[in-house]
Design a protein around this motif. Structure first.
Motif: not given
Length: 417
Positions: A106-109, A114-117, A200-203
Motif C-alpha cells: 500500500l505504501d508503494w501505491l 500515513d495516507s490512511l491516517r 488513535v489508530g495503529c499499525h
C-alpha cells in the motif's frame, strides 16, 4: 452478510490475496462487514487455487469458498488515481484495513498507513505478509510451505528420484499458512480495541515466517536458551517420557487405530482394570534409569496385543465407559462420519447456482443462540456500485469512473463463486 453477530458494526477493507485473505475471512465469520478490494477480471488468485474445482473445471476453489465467504467484493484498480481515491474514500468510513500482499504494497501505491491516517486518524492497518516489512528477505516471494521450512518447522525431503507424492518437499500440510489468518484477526481486533479507547489508530504486522517461528516454544525458545537449560532427568535421552507407551497409537482389530492418551496415572489404572491387566500396574514407567527402555518396550508389546482385540469403535466405547483418555485416529472421511463430529453440528449447507447444495465446515468459534450459515463469496466486483454508493457516498458518475474497467458490470458473471 456473515456468520455471527459478534462484530456487527465493524467495517473492514481487505486488500489481500491467497492465505492473507483468511484474516478477513475470520472477521467476516464473526460478523464484520468485510469489503474485499479486487482488481482485474479474475480477482484474488485463491478463487481458482487448489487441486479441486467446484462445479466445473474453472470453478471456485475450496480455500476461496472458506476464506472469502460472507464478504463483499469491490473492483478497484489501485494503480489508477481514481481507484486510489475511491479506496481512501472507503477507508474514511471503515474501522480497519487488511493489507495482505507483500510488505509495503500500500505504501508503494501511495495509500499506506500515513495516507490512511490523514483521512481517518482512528483507523487500524493490519499488514499480513510472508517475510514481513523489514529484513533482507522482505521482498522475497514466498508461499505457505516456505514459512514452515524457514522456521525449521517442516521436515523437507530432497530425493534423488522424482517424488511420487506431496509437494514442496513434504506430504505434511503447511502450518503457518493456515494459522496466519487467526493471528492477523487477533492482532487487528486488539488494535481496534485500543484505537476505540484512545481515538488513535495503529499499525500492526503479522508475517508468516514469524508465525512459524513462534509456533512451538519447545523448538525456537529451547534453542535460544540451550546453554541455560538442562535435560530434565525424568525424561529419556531420546526425548520421550519413560511411560511413552501410555501416549502412543495402536492398531485395532478392524485395521483402524486409536491414540491412547492415558499418560495420567488415573487413566492408566482405569484402563488396566477395564481390560483385566492389573499385572501391569506395578511396572515402573516413571523412572528414567537404565532399565526404562526395556520396561517401556515390554509394556508397548503388551498394549499392541491388547488393542488388537477390539475395533476402533469398541475401544472408544470402552474409553467412555471407564473414564480412559484417548481417541480415534481418523482420516478426514472418518472424521466427517464420526458420531461426535455429527452431533456437534459441524457443517452448514448453502445453495450454489448451477452446482446445487454444498456443505461446508463451520467456524470453530461457537456463539450460543446463533447459527453459523454465511453466504458464498461474491463474484469479482459484484458489490462495487452498492458499496461505493452507500459507504463512500458516490453517485453513478463517480462509480463509473472509480470502478476497475477490466471487470464487467455488476451482475455479469466472470467467474464461479
Amino acid at each position: 452478510m456473515s456468520g455471527y453477530s459478534l462484530l456487527d458494526g465493524i467495517r473492514v477493507i481487505e486488500v489481500a490475496q491467497l492465505a492473507p485473505s483468511s484474516v478477513g475471512g475470520h472477521l467476516a465469520d464473526l460478523g464484520a462487514e468485510v469489503i474485499k478490494v479486487e482488481a482485474g477480471p479474475l480477482g484474488d488468485p485463491v478463487r481458482v487455487g487448489g487441486a479441486r474445482a467446484v462445479g466445473s473445471p474453472d470453478g471456485p476453489a475450496f480455500m476461496h469458498l472458506r476464506w472469502n465467504r460472507g464478504k463483499k467484493s469491490v473492483a478497484l484498480d489501485l494503480r489508477s488515481p481514481e481507484g486510489r481515491q475511491a479506496f481512501l474514500d472507503l477507508a474514511r468510513e471503515c474501522d480497519a484495513v487488511v493489507e495482505g500482499m507483500r510488505g509495503g504494497y500500500l505504501d508503494w501505491l501511495g495509500v499506506g498507513y500515513d495516507s490512511l491516517r490523514e483521512v481517518n486518524p482512528a483507523i487500524v492497518l493490519c499488514t499480513v505478509s510472508g517475510m514481513g516489512g523489514d529484513g533482507p528477505y522482505r521482498t522475497l516471494g514466498t508461499g505457505g510451505p516456505v514459512f514452515d521450512a524457514y522456521a525449521g518447522l517442516r521436515e523437507v525431503r530432497t530425493p534423488t528420484e522424482p517424488p511420487v507424492s506431496g509437494m514442496a518437499g513434504s506430504t505434511a500440510p503447511p502450518i503457518a499458512m493456515y494459522a496466519l489468518g487467526a493471528y492477523g484477526a487477533m492482532g487487528l481486533l486488539a488494535a481496534l480495541l485500543k484505537a476505540r479507547a484512545a481515538g488513535v489508530g495503529c499499525h500492526v504486522e503479522v508475517a508468516g515466517i514469524d508465525v512459524a517461528a513462534a509456533w512451538m516454544p519447545d523448538l525456537a525458545d529451547a534453542e535460544l536458551n540451550k546453554d541455560r537449560s538442562i535435560a530434565r532427568p525424568t525424561w529419556l535421552p531420546d526425548g520421550r517420557l519413560p511411560d511413552w507407551p501410555r501416549l502412543e497409537a495402536y492398531r485395532t482389530r478392524d485395521g483402524e487405530a486409536v491414540l491412547f492418551g492415558s499418560h495420567v496415572e488415573k487413566f492408566w489404572r482405569n484402563f488396566l482394570r477395564a481390560v483385566g491387566r492389573d499385572d501391569l500396574i506395578d511396572v515402573d514407567l516413571s523412572s528414567a534409569d537404565d532399565g526404562a527402555p526395556a520396561r517401556a518396550d515390554m509394556v508397548w508389546r503388551a498394549l499392541t496385543e491388547i488393542f488388537a482385540q477390539r475395533t476402533r469403535a469398541e475401544w472408544i466405547e470402552l474409553f467412555l465407559e471407564h473414564e480412559i483418555a484417548g481417541g480415534p485416529v481418523n482420516s478426514v472421511g472418518d472424521m466427517l462420519a464420526d458420531p461426535h463430529f455429527r452431533a456437534r453440528k459441524n457443517t452448514y449447507r448453502v445453495d450454489h447456482d448451477g452446482v446445487g447444495d454444498l456443505e461446508f465446515v463451520v467456524s470453530p468459534v461457537r456463539v450460543a443462540g446463533e447459527e453459523f450459515a454465511p453466504p458464498l463469496p461474491p463474484d469479482v466486483g459484484a458489490d462495487t456500485p452498492e458499496v461505493l454508493r452507500t459507504v463512500a457516498g458516490y453517485d453513478d458518475a463517480q462509480i463509473a469512473v472509480a470502478a476497475d474497467p477490466r471487470v464487467p458490470a455488476a451482475g455479469v458473471r466472470v467467474h464461479s463463486g
